[in-house]
Design a protein around this motif. Structure first.
Motif, PDB file in Angstrom:
ATOM      1  N   VAL A   1       0.820  -0.934   0.044  1.00  0.00           N
ATOM      2  CA  VAL A   1      -0.069   0.102   0.107  1.00  0.00           C
ATOM      3  C   VAL A   1       0.974   1.277  -0.049  1.00  0.00           C
ATOM      4  O   VAL A   1       0.551   2.294  -0.594  1.00  0.00           O
ATOM      5  N   LEU A   2       1.915   1.261   0.749  1.00  0.00           N
ATOM      6  CA  LEU A   2       2.857   2.296   1.009  1.00  0.00           C
ATOM      7  C   LEU A   2       3.671   2.947  -0.636  1.00  0.00           C
ATOM      8  O   LEU A   2       3.564   3.668  -1.042  1.00  0.00           O
ATOM      9  N   ALA A   3       3.987   1.531  -1.347  1.00  0.00           N
ATOM     10  CA  ALA A   3       4.682   1.731  -2.559  1.00  0.00           C
ATOM     11  C   ALA A   3       3.406   2.365  -3.643  1.00  0.00           C
ATOM     12  O   ALA A   3       3.809   3.396  -4.351  1.00  0.00           O
ATOM     13  N   GLU A   4       2.365   1.923  -3.448  1.00  0.00           N
ATOM     14  CA  GLU A   4       1.168   2.857  -4.346  1.00  0.00           C
ATOM     15  C   GLU A   4       0.864   3.868  -3.894  1.00  0.00           C
ATOM     16  O   GLU A   4       0.588   5.122  -4.583  1.00  0.00           O
TER      17      GLU A   4
ATOM     18  N   VAL B   1       2.476   2.850 -13.616  1.00  0.00           N
ATOM     19  CA  VAL B   1       2.928   1.297 -13.528  1.00  0.00           C
ATOM     20  C   VAL B   1       4.342   1.273 -13.363  1.00  0.00           C
ATOM     21  O   VAL B   1       4.853   0.619 -12.499  1.00  0.00           O
ATOM     22  N   LYS B   2       5.245   1.927 -14.134  1.00  0.00           N
ATOM     23  CA  LYS B   2       6.702   1.878 -13.843  1.00  0.00           C
ATOM     24  C   LYS B   2       6.981   2.585 -12.507  1.00  0.00           C
ATOM     25  O   LYS B   2       7.843   2.005 -11.842  1.00  0.00           O
ATOM     26  N   ALA B   3       6.387   3.699 -12.150  1.00  0.00           N
ATOM     27  CA  ALA B   3       6.701   4.314 -10.622  1.00  0.00           C
ATOM     28  C   ALA B   3       6.531   3.394  -9.749  1.00  0.00           C
ATOM     29  O   ALA B   3       7.210   3.287  -8.796  1.00  0.00           O
ATOM     30  N   ARG B   4       5.412   2.650  -9.815  1.00  0.00           N
ATOM     31  CA  ARG B   4       4.934   1.766  -8.686  1.00  0.00           C
ATOM     32  C   ARG B   4       5.850   0.711  -8.632  1.00  0.00           C
ATOM     33  O   ARG B   4       6.292   0.377  -7.697  1.00  0.00           O
ATOM     34  N   GLU B   5       6.347   0.158  -9.733  1.00  0.00           N
ATOM     35  CA  GLU B   5       7.259  -1.042  -9.873  1.00  0.00           C
ATOM     36  C   GLU B   5       8.514  -0.410  -9.104  1.00  0.00           C
ATOM     37  O   GLU B   5       9.037  -1.202  -8.099  1.00  0.00           O
TER      38      GLU B   5
ATOM     39  N   ALA C   1       9.146   1.729  -6.847  1.00  0.00           N
ATOM     40  CA  ALA C   1       8.769   2.188  -5.462  1.00  0.00           C
ATOM     41  C   ALA C   1       8.727   0.905  -4.735  1.00  0.00           C
ATOM     42  O   ALA C   1       9.291   0.790  -3.757  1.00  0.00           O
ATOM     43  N   LEU C   2       8.123  -0.116  -5.296  1.00  0.00           N
ATOM     44  CA  LEU C   2       8.017  -1.395  -4.662  1.00  0.00           C
ATOM     45  C   LEU C   2       9.269  -2.128  -4.835  1.00  0.00           C
ATOM     46  O   LEU C   2       9.589  -2.840  -3.709  1.00  0.00           O
ATOM     47  N   ARG C   3      10.272  -2.146  -5.650  1.00  0.00           N
ATOM     48  CA  ARG C   3      11.336  -2.606  -5.665  1.00  0.00           C
ATOM     49  C   ARG C   3      12.297  -1.932  -4.580  1.00  0.00           C
ATOM     50  O   ARG C   3      12.766  -2.631  -3.761  1.00  0.00           O
ATOM     51  N   GLY C   4      12.287  -0.640  -4.188  1.00  0.00           N
ATOM     52  CA  GLY C   4      13.011  -0.186  -3.194  1.00  0.00           C
ATOM     53  C   GLY C   4      12.373  -0.415  -1.847  1.00  0.00           C
ATOM     54  O   GLY C   4      13.412  -0.891  -0.994  1.00  0.00           O
ATOM     55  N   ILE C   5      11.286  -0.603  -1.795  1.00  0.00           N
ATOM     56  CA  ILE C   5      10.705  -1.047  -0.425  1.00  0.00           C
ATOM     57  C   ILE C   5      11.130  -2.398  -0.103  1.00  0.00           C
ATOM     58  O   ILE C   5      11.668  -2.893   1.034  1.00  0.00           O
ATOM     59  N   ALA C   6      10.962  -3.344  -1.365  1.00  0.00           N
ATOM     60  CA  ALA C   6      11.356  -4.805  -1.013  1.00  0.00           C
ATOM     61  C   ALA C   6      12.910  -5.079  -0.598  1.00  0.00           C
ATOM     62  O   ALA C   6      13.103  -5.764   0.247  1.00  0.00           O
TER      63      ALA C   6
ATOM     64  N   ARG D   1       7.671 -10.455  -4.342  1.00  0.00           N
ATOM     65  CA  ARG D   1       6.618 -11.410  -4.538  1.00  0.00           C
ATOM     66  C   ARG D   1       5.672 -11.693  -3.259  1.00  0.00           C
ATOM     67  O   ARG D   1       4.535 -11.653  -3.337  1.00  0.00           O
ATOM     68  N   ARG D   2       6.370 -11.801  -2.107  1.00  0.00           N
ATOM     69  CA  ARG D   2       5.674 -11.855  -1.095  1.00  0.00           C
ATOM     70  C   ARG D   2       4.765 -10.642  -0.587  1.00  0.00           C
ATOM     71  O   ARG D   2       3.343 -10.691  -0.046  1.00  0.00           O
ATOM     72  N   ILE D   3       5.199  -9.522  -0.869  1.00  0.00           N
ATOM     73  CA  ILE D   3       4.484  -8.308  -0.843  1.00  0.00           C
ATOM     74  C   ILE D   3       3.085  -8.190  -1.542  1.00  0.00           C
ATOM     75  O   ILE D   3       2.265  -7.980  -0.988  1.00  0.00           O
ATOM     76  N   ASP D   4       3.315  -8.828  -2.806  1.00  0.00           N
ATOM     77  CA  ASP D   4       2.038  -8.963  -3.545  1.00  0.00           C
ATOM     78  C   ASP D   4       1.076 -10.130  -3.035  1.00  0.00           C
ATOM     79  O   ASP D   4      -0.249  -9.897  -3.338  1.00  0.00           O
ATOM     80  N   GLU D   5       1.737 -10.957  -2.714  1.00  0.00           N
ATOM     81  CA  GLU D   5       0.989 -12.276  -2.112  1.00  0.00           C
ATOM     82  C   GLU D   5       0.095 -11.682  -1.014  1.00  0.00           C
ATOM     83  O   GLU D   5      -1.057 -12.104  -0.616  1.00  0.00           O
TER      84      GLU D   5
END
Length: 508
Positions: free
Chosen positions: A50-53, A63-67, A69-74, A90-94
């Motif tokens: 949720v934070l990444a979004e 789409v690219k920005a969310r990816e 952000a998600l990579r950075g948090i992961a 992957r675990r964040i998405d699940e």
């Protein structure tokens, strides 16, 4: 059938049981703590998604920005969880999918009604269900999961999800079957994986036949060892050398090196292969030569027992599916659903098949008969049990042994009310440890562990939907059969029906 009910020496003393009871109590405490920690972890990971979004709100390339952000948090969390950032992503998405799309499941998990294994199965199988039907699927799935092992409920939930899908299982199977094929994936050290994508019932039948052929070979080896007929003794036989010229030379390219310790078709004493190795060698021989090169059951010019072995599968299918009025999936016992067309083909080509009479409410198998004379009790027990009846085991009944719940040596009768299918492993557990079992009417088993914990094992109903029909008319003989006033009476049972009136007794 094993009927030895004596206590074995491996059961331990009373002090050992007390120590085990303490371990069980500690395990319960650890299990509760682990469950709460797992739930907290899922919610933390979902919050990371949720934070990444939120970080990318208003971005031009969302789409690219969310990816990114998600990579950075992961990557940040990966250091804490000691895992790779790909794994964490992957675990964040699940976790987010679970929290947002399966709220009822999360609530049941938090209440301790289900465990992590149940949650994984519900989330995995639930992906087949349309969003609008997800809540109803969760409700039914959680009811099926409570008090049952995750591996036991997977097939039942899969069947429920398949029936909730907007397209029939038959339509989807036909599309999937178009992608069947065989290919080789190269491995290390001169080995490769031969991969075949096949309809489930074909694949299961192949493994069944290979397994039973491998057991024939291993049983023959054991008999040869017991007879003391070693390789040296057989070398003096008049025709031993006549058989010696490589049997594999006649297999038109048999797999070289697959069986280096056996060359003359008769020396089994030096054969130390495991069942997996024998199964792989038989598989190779069958594909390359059409018959196993080494058949300990073959004599003269005949095909031997191995060539006569055919694959066995156990399928439950409703009458409506057989008549072509329903395209819902059938149930391949111990495996997964199969499409209606395959089930109809199997029923049409079978040399014999069983008719199951089920309880109209619980679905429990009450009676099993056949249009040809069979070993009725064995067939009924296979139909009733479907798999090993030890808590949590799913070994198909066709690969189990019949066990006297009360040992014959203790006066137990050979009757379906005193018999149940147990796999070899759990058959031994029953007879050689302090586990005890008693059987109640309807095939319900009550297991008691060495520490006194109780596990109830109900006879599992078939996963297919059997039809039930009642009429308001009284029975032909005019008797009420103790039905309450105003209650509908069941119709008389005929050979063609697949339903059984409530209260009917088993046939034995």
């Amino acid at each position: 059938m094993h009927s030895n009910g004596g206590l074995g020496s491996g059961m331990g003393s009373d002090s050992d049981v007390d120590a085990l009871a303490q371990l069980v109590a500690d395990a319960e405490s650890v299990s509760d703590a682990a469950r709460l920690a797992q739930i907290r972890e899922v919610r933390v990971l979902a919050a990371a998604g949720v934070l990444a979004e939120r970080q990318t709100a208003g971005a031009s390339e969302k789409v690219k920005a969310r990816e990114m952000a998600l990579r950075g948090i992961a990557a940040e969390l990966a250091g804490v969880f000691v895992a790779t950032d790909r794994t964490l992503q992957r675990r964040i998405d699940e976790a987010r999918d679970l929290v947002e799309n399966y709220p009822v499941t999360m609530a049941a998990w938090e209440d301790g009604r289900i465990v992590r294994g149940h949650v994984r199965v519900i989330q995995e199988v639930g992906s087949l269900v349309p969003v609008e039907g997800r809540a109803e699927f969760e409700r039914v799935a959680i009811e099926r999961c409570e008090g049952e092992r995750p591996n036991r409920v997977r097939d039942a939930l899969r069947m429920i999800a398949e029936r909730m899908h907007p397209r029939t299982f038959t339509e989807r199977h036909e599309e999937a079957a178009a992608g069947r094929g065989v290919w080789v994936q190269a491995g290390a050290d001169g080995m490769s994986d031969l991969i075949a994508t096949l309809p489930t019932v074909i694949a299961d039948g192949i493994v069944d036949r290979l397994t039973r052929q491998a057991r024939e070979i291993i049983n023959a080896r054991a008999q040869a060892d017991a007879a003391g007929g070693g390789a040296d003794a057989r070398a003096d036989a008049p025709d031993a050398q006549a058989e010696a010229p490589g049997v594999r030379a006649d297999t038109n390219g048999g797999a070289p090196g697959a069986d280096t310790t056996i060359r003359d078709g008769s020396s089994f004493v030096d054969d130390a292969r495991t069942i997996d190795q024998v199964r792989a060698d038989v598989f190779s021989d069958l594909l390359l030569a059409g018959t196993p090169a080494l058949d300990p059951t073959g004599t003269g010019d005949g095909n031997g027992t191995l060539g006569a072995i055919r694959a066995h599968v156990q399928v439950a299918v409703s009458a409506l599916t057989l008549m072509g009025q329903d395209e819902g999936p059938a149930d391949l016992a111990g495996r997964s659903p199969i499409d209606a067309a395959t089930a109809r083909e199997l029923a049409g080509n079978a040399t014999s098949w069983d008719r199951l009479l089920t309880h109209p409410v619980t679905g429990t198998v009450l009676e099993c008969d056949s249009y040809r004379p069979t070993a009725g009790m064995v067939r009924l027990l296979r139909a009733r049990d479907r798999h090993c009846r030890f808590p949590g085991c799913r070994q198909p009944a066709i690969r189990c042994e019949l066990d006297h719940t009360i040992a014959a040596s203790d006066g137990g009768v050979t009757h379906v009310c005193n018999l149940a299918n147990l796999c070899k492993r759990h058959h031994d557990v029953k007879h050689h440890t302090r586990w005890h079992v008693r059987q109640l009417p309807g095939g319900r088993l009550i297991w008691t562990s060495p520490t006194g914990r109780i596990y109830r094992e109900d006879a599992p109903p078939p996963l297919v939907a059997f039809t039930v029909a009642f009429t308001a008319a009284s029975p032909p003989d005019g008797r009420d059969d103790q039905q309450p006033p105003g209650a509908p009476s069941p119709p008389p049972r005929s050979p063609g029906r697949l339903d059984t009136p409530p209260g009917s007794a088993p046939p034995f």
